[in-house]
Design an enzyme around this catalytic site. Structure first.
Site, PDB file in Angstrom:
ATOM      1  N   LEU A 150      18.223  19.377   9.063  1.00 45.44           N
ATOM      2  CA  LEU A 150      19.255  20.309   9.535  1.00 45.44           C
ATOM      3  C   LEU A 150      19.124  20.506  11.050  1.00 45.44           C
ATOM      4  O   LEU A 150      18.846  21.594  11.536  1.00 45.44           O
ATOM      5  CB  LEU A 150      19.133  21.646   8.796  1.00 45.44           C
ATOM      6  CG  LEU A 150      20.331  22.587   8.935  1.00 45.44           C
ATOM      7  CD1 LEU A 150      21.512  22.090   8.113  1.00 45.44           C
ATOM      8  CD2 LEU A 150      19.958  23.999   8.484  1.00 45.44           C
ATOM      9  N   GLY A 151      19.341  19.424  11.790  1.00 42.14           N
ATOM     10  CA  GLY A 151      19.298  19.485  13.252  1.00 42.14           C
ATOM     11  C   GLY A 151      20.696  19.642  13.811  1.00 42.14           C
ATOM     12  O   GLY A 151      21.561  20.266  13.196  1.00 42.14           O
ATOM     13  N   ARG A 229      19.168   6.800   9.581  1.00 44.45           N
ATOM     14  CA  ARG A 229      18.670   5.454   9.820  1.00 44.45           C
ATOM     15  C   ARG A 229      18.364   4.843   8.457  1.00 44.45           C
ATOM     16  O   ARG A 229      17.920   5.559   7.535  1.00 44.45           O
ATOM     17  CB  ARG A 229      17.384   5.470  10.662  1.00 44.45           C
ATOM     18  CG  ARG A 229      17.603   5.793  12.127  1.00 44.45           C
ATOM     19  CD  ARG A 229      18.301   4.651  12.871  1.00 44.45           C
ATOM     20  NE  ARG A 229      18.467   4.929  14.292  1.00 44.45           N
ATOM     21  CZ  ARG A 229      19.566   5.432  14.858  1.00 44.45           C
ATOM     22  NH1 ARG A 229      20.620   5.720  14.107  1.00 44.45           N
ATOM     23  NH2 ARG A 229      19.628   5.619  16.150  1.00 44.45           N
ATOM     24  N   GLU A 258      19.569  -3.871   9.546  1.00 42.69           N
ATOM     25  CA  GLU A 258      20.909  -4.099  10.120  1.00 42.69           C
ATOM     26  C   GLU A 258      20.898  -5.333  11.015  1.00 42.69           C
ATOM     27  O   GLU A 258      19.912  -5.577  11.715  1.00 42.69           O
ATOM     28  CB  GLU A 258      21.328  -2.867  10.931  1.00 42.69           C
ATOM     29  CG  GLU A 258      21.524  -1.664  10.045  1.00 42.69           C
ATOM     30  CD  GLU A 258      21.855  -0.382  10.828  1.00 42.69           C
ATOM     31  OE1 GLU A 258      22.096  -0.450  12.035  1.00 42.69           O
ATOM     32  OE2 GLU A 258      21.860   0.676  10.196  1.00 42.69           O
ATOM     33  N   HIS A 276      27.443   0.913  10.492  1.00 37.16           N
ATOM     34  CA  HIS A 276      26.862   1.801  11.498  1.00 37.16           C
ATOM     35  C   HIS A 276      27.908   2.226  12.541  1.00 37.16           C
ATOM     36  O   HIS A 276      27.799   1.921  13.729  1.00 37.16           O
ATOM     37  CB  HIS A 276      25.659   1.126  12.190  1.00 37.16           C
ATOM     38  CG  HIS A 276      24.734   2.094  12.873  1.00 37.16           C
ATOM     39  ND1 HIS A 276      23.386   1.910  12.969  1.00 37.16           N
ATOM     40  CD2 HIS A 276      24.980   3.266  13.516  1.00 37.16           C
ATOM     41  CE1 HIS A 276      22.827   2.907  13.638  1.00 37.16           C
ATOM     42  NE2 HIS A 276      23.786   3.748  13.977  1.00 37.16           N
TER      43      HIS A 276
HETATM   44  P1  NAP Z   1      17.933  16.483  15.646  1.00 31.83           P
HETATM   45  O1  NAP Z   1      18.761  17.583  16.204  1.00 31.83           O
HETATM   46  O2  NAP Z   1      16.607  16.182  16.247  1.00 31.83           O
HETATM   47  O3  NAP Z   1      17.757  16.768  14.090  1.00 31.83           O
HETATM   48  C1  NAP Z   1      16.896  16.054  13.280  1.00 31.83           C
HETATM   49  C2  NAP Z   1      16.440  16.944  12.133  1.00 31.83           C
HETATM   50  O4  NAP Z   1      15.565  16.165  11.290  1.00 31.83           O
HETATM   51  C3  NAP Z   1      15.665  18.160  12.596  1.00 31.83           C
HETATM   52  O5  NAP Z   1      16.316  19.293  12.109  1.00 31.83           O
HETATM   53  C4  NAP Z   1      14.286  18.012  11.968  1.00 31.83           C
HETATM   54  O6  NAP Z   1      13.949  19.258  11.416  1.00 31.83           O
HETATM   55  C5  NAP Z   1      14.492  16.998  10.848  1.00 31.83           C
HETATM   56  N1  NAP Z   1      13.302  16.187  10.644  1.00 31.83           N
HETATM   57  C6  NAP Z   1      12.619  15.472  11.555  1.00 31.83           C
HETATM   58  N2  NAP Z   1      11.554  14.873  10.960  1.00 31.83           N
HETATM   59  C7  NAP Z   1      11.589  15.244   9.668  1.00 31.83           C
HETATM   60  C8  NAP Z   1      10.753  14.967   8.557  1.00 31.83           C
HETATM   61  N3  NAP Z   1       9.668  14.188   8.653  1.00 31.83           N
HETATM   62  N4  NAP Z   1      11.077  15.511   7.359  1.00 31.83           N
HETATM   63  C9  NAP Z   1      12.157  16.294   7.234  1.00 31.83           C
HETATM   64  N5  NAP Z   1      12.985  16.591   8.263  1.00 31.83           N
HETATM   65  C10 NAP Z   1      12.701  16.077   9.461  1.00 31.83           C
HETATM   66  O7  NAP Z   1      18.722  15.105  15.682  1.00 31.83           O
HETATM   67  P2  NAP Z   1      20.303  14.864  15.597  1.00 31.83           P
HETATM   68  O8  NAP Z   1      20.881  14.912  16.952  1.00 31.83           O
HETATM   69  O9  NAP Z   1      20.872  15.743  14.546  1.00 31.83           O
HETATM   70  O10 NAP Z   1      20.303  13.326  15.115  1.00 31.83           O
HETATM   71  C11 NAP Z   1      19.647  12.974  13.936  1.00 31.83           C
HETATM   72  C12 NAP Z   1      19.604  11.465  13.755  1.00 31.83           C
HETATM   73  O11 NAP Z   1      20.847  10.962  13.323  1.00 31.83           O
HETATM   74  C13 NAP Z   1      19.307  10.631  15.002  1.00 31.83           C
HETATM   75  O12 NAP Z   1      17.932  10.636  15.331  1.00 31.83           O
HETATM   76  C14 NAP Z   1      19.811   9.261  14.590  1.00 31.83           C
HETATM   77  O13 NAP Z   1      18.785   8.518  13.980  1.00 31.83           O
HETATM   78  C15 NAP Z   1      20.899   9.567  13.563  1.00 31.83           C
HETATM   79  N6  NAP Z   1      22.241   9.232  14.082  1.00 31.83           N
HETATM   80  C16 NAP Z   1      22.974   8.271  13.457  1.00 31.83           C
HETATM   81  C17 NAP Z   1      24.230   7.966  13.931  1.00 31.83           C
HETATM   82  C18 NAP Z   1      25.077   6.933  13.265  1.00 31.83           C
HETATM   83  O14 NAP Z   1      25.858   6.297  13.946  1.00 31.83           O
HETATM   84  N7  NAP Z   1      24.981   6.762  11.965  1.00 31.83           N
HETATM   85  C19 NAP Z   1      24.740   8.608  15.060  1.00 31.83           C
HETATM   86  C20 NAP Z   1      23.974   9.578  15.662  1.00 31.83           C
HETATM   87  C21 NAP Z   1      22.710   9.894  15.167  1.00 31.83           C
HETATM   88  P3  NAP Z   1      12.445  19.800  11.414  1.00 31.83           P
HETATM   89  O15 NAP Z   1      11.918  19.562  12.798  1.00 31.83           O
HETATM   90  O16 NAP Z   1      12.574  21.232  11.034  1.00 31.83           O
HETATM   91  O17 NAP Z   1      11.738  18.990  10.367  1.00 31.83           O
HETATM   92  C1  8YV Z   2      25.001   4.529  17.956  1.00 30.89           C
HETATM   93  C2  8YV Z   2      23.375   6.143  16.824  1.00 30.89           C
HETATM   94  O1  8YV Z   2      25.639   3.688  17.064  1.00 30.89           O
HETATM   95  O2  8YV Z   2      23.255   7.836  18.458  1.00 30.89           O
HETATM   96  C3  8YV Z   2      22.657   7.213  17.576  1.00 30.89           C
HETATM   97  O3  8YV Z   2      21.484   7.453  17.268  1.00 30.89           O
HETATM   98  O4  8YV Z   2      22.873   5.609  15.886  1.00 30.89           O
HETATM   99  C4  8YV Z   2      24.753   5.775  17.195  1.00 30.89           C
HETATM  100  O5  8YV Z   2      25.427   6.795  17.814  1.00 30.89           O
HETATM  101  C5  8YV Z   2      23.914   3.752  18.559  1.00 30.89           C
HETATM  102  O6  8YV Z   2      22.998   4.489  19.253  1.00 30.89           O
HETATM  103  C6  8YV Z   2      24.544   2.717  19.488  1.00 30.89           C
HETATM  104  O7  8YV Z   2      23.742   1.686  19.661  1.00 30.89           O
END
Ligand code: NAP
Ligand code: 8YV
Length: 318
Positions: A150-151, A229, A258, A276
């Site tokens: 829940l970030g 991821r 991927e 993705h």
């Molecule tokens: P964030 O604000 O850092 O939130 C991540 C959350 O994960 C935090 O609330 C943290 O809570 C929790 N967490 C971390 N380690 C954990 C663990 N071992 N067990 C349980 N919970 C854990 O990050 P965000 O900005 O929301 O982004 C999250 C992730 O989404 C990115 O790092 C990236 O990998 C992914 N993403 C994917 C896409 C896509 O295109 N599909 C795009 C953007 C981001 P606690 O610290 O309380 O555990």
């Molecule tokens: C992008 C992502 O696809 O922000 C991330 O963590 O996974 C995506 O927004 C990626 O970073 C682009 O390469």
């Protein structure tokens, strides 16, 4: 420091980013076969702009590196601990993509629950005329929703599910000051919810958090949505659970290897697969590119960046 420090570019940037990068830096693209190149020129570079992380062997060959500006919020493809220990500031692109990624997560949930793709095929193939109405799907209204992580993005997803009348549950390493139900055990939470959204960072700390036990707890009617991821979900266990009916359905934007997706998943009707594209719109990718450049411009101005990763916060205060 020279007036225009040398910057190593990894991956292809937009025209808009390229214009901004050359305004402040001598930009050099990392060549595909980079070993000899880095051995000869590695010591020139003070900065990196990267679209695809920084491999460890590249980081090791840049003794005078001071800053890495990475496109994306996730930085599991950069060893930020090693970078910080060498005094290298790492910046990423948080927040500007929260809504876009949440939209993608909700789109996957709706598509899976309401069987968008099979229903669309029914319409397109003429089955409506020959076989009659498409079978009933399941509503997303009033569901028990679980959020793993829940970030920034997780909270945006939670808010959106509330618009569908959801009761929100969450699991993370610590309880937060939010009006949702906290579970310190992921499998316990999975057994209580109809849909589990996975949105933690990737990397070693979260590898296979969603394992066979969690998938089993989610159950034959449960839905898994992964926009974090691929590494966070045990893909072999996922395929087995879906194949054996121990998990109801899945919506997946990310995969363990991927761009390869297991053929078994491609063959399943109860799975929606995306390549993705969580943040992949013109508008959001532009905002991410702008932030990559803002971070580098800020570093040029006073040695600090706008959005450092947590491992480098202390370096940004000096
Ligand atoms: P964030 O604000 O850092 O939130 C991540 C959350 O994960 C935090 O609330 C943290 O809570 C929790 N967490 C971390 N380690 C954990 C663990 N071992 N067990 C349980 N919970 C854990 O990050 P965000 O900005 O929301 O982004 C999250 C992730 O989404 C990115 O790092 C990236 O990998 C992914 N993403 C994917 C896409 C896509 O295109 N599909 C795009 C953007 C981001 P606690 O610290 O309380 O555990
Ligand atoms: C992008 C992502 O696809 O922000 C991330 O963590 O996974 C995506 O927004 C990626 O970073 C682009 O390469």
């Amino acid at each position: 420091m020279p007036e225009r420090p040398a910057l190593l570019q990894l991956g292809k940037v937009s025209e808009r980013m390229a214009e901004r990068l050359v305004a402040g830096f001598e930009v050099v693209q990392l060549p595909p076969d980079h070993e000899a190149f880095l051995a000869e020129r590695g010591s020139e570079f003070a900065a990196i702009a990267t679209m695809r992380g920084v491999p460890d062997d590249v980081l090791a060959e840049l003794p005078n590196l001071k800053v890495i500006s990475s496109f994306g919020v996730g930085y599991d493809n950069i060893d930020a601990v090693v970078a910080a220990s060498r005094g290298i500031l790492v910046a990423h692109t948080p927040d500007v993509l929260n809504d876009e990624v949440s939209d993608t997560a909700i789109m996957l949930w709706l598509a899976v629950s309401k069987e968008l793709l099979p229903a669309e095929r029914w319409a397109r193939s003429g089955a409506w005329e020959t076989k009659g109405a498409y079978p009933l799907a399941r509503t997303v209204r009033g569901r028990n929703v679980g959020i793993l992580g829940l970030g920034r993005i997780g909270q945006a997803i939670a808010k959106m599910t509330e618009m569908f009348g959801a009761k929100v549950h969450y699991h993370g390493r610590a309880r937060k000051n939010v009006p949702y139900l906290y579970f310190d055990d992921l499998a316990d939470m999975a057994s209580e919810v109809d849909v589990l959204f996975v949105i933690t960072p990737g990397g070693k700390g979260t590898r296979h958090l969603v394992n066979a036990e969690v998938l089993g707890a989610l159950g034959p009617k449960g839905i898994l949505i992964n926009v974090s991821r691929g590494s966070v979900v045990d893909e072999v266990a996922l395929v087995a659970a879906l194949r054996e009916g121990r998990l109801g359905a899945a919506g997946l934007d990310v995969f363990e290897d991927e761009p390869r997706i297991p053929d078994a998943l491609k063959d399943m009707e109860n799975v929606v697969l995306l390549p993705h594209i969580g943040s992949a719109t013109v508008e959001t990718r532009r905002a991410m590119g702008d932030l990559v450049c803002d971070n580098l411009d800020a570093w040029l101005a006073d040695g600090k960046v706008v959005t450092p990763v947590p491992e480098c916060l202390h370096l940004n205060r000096q």
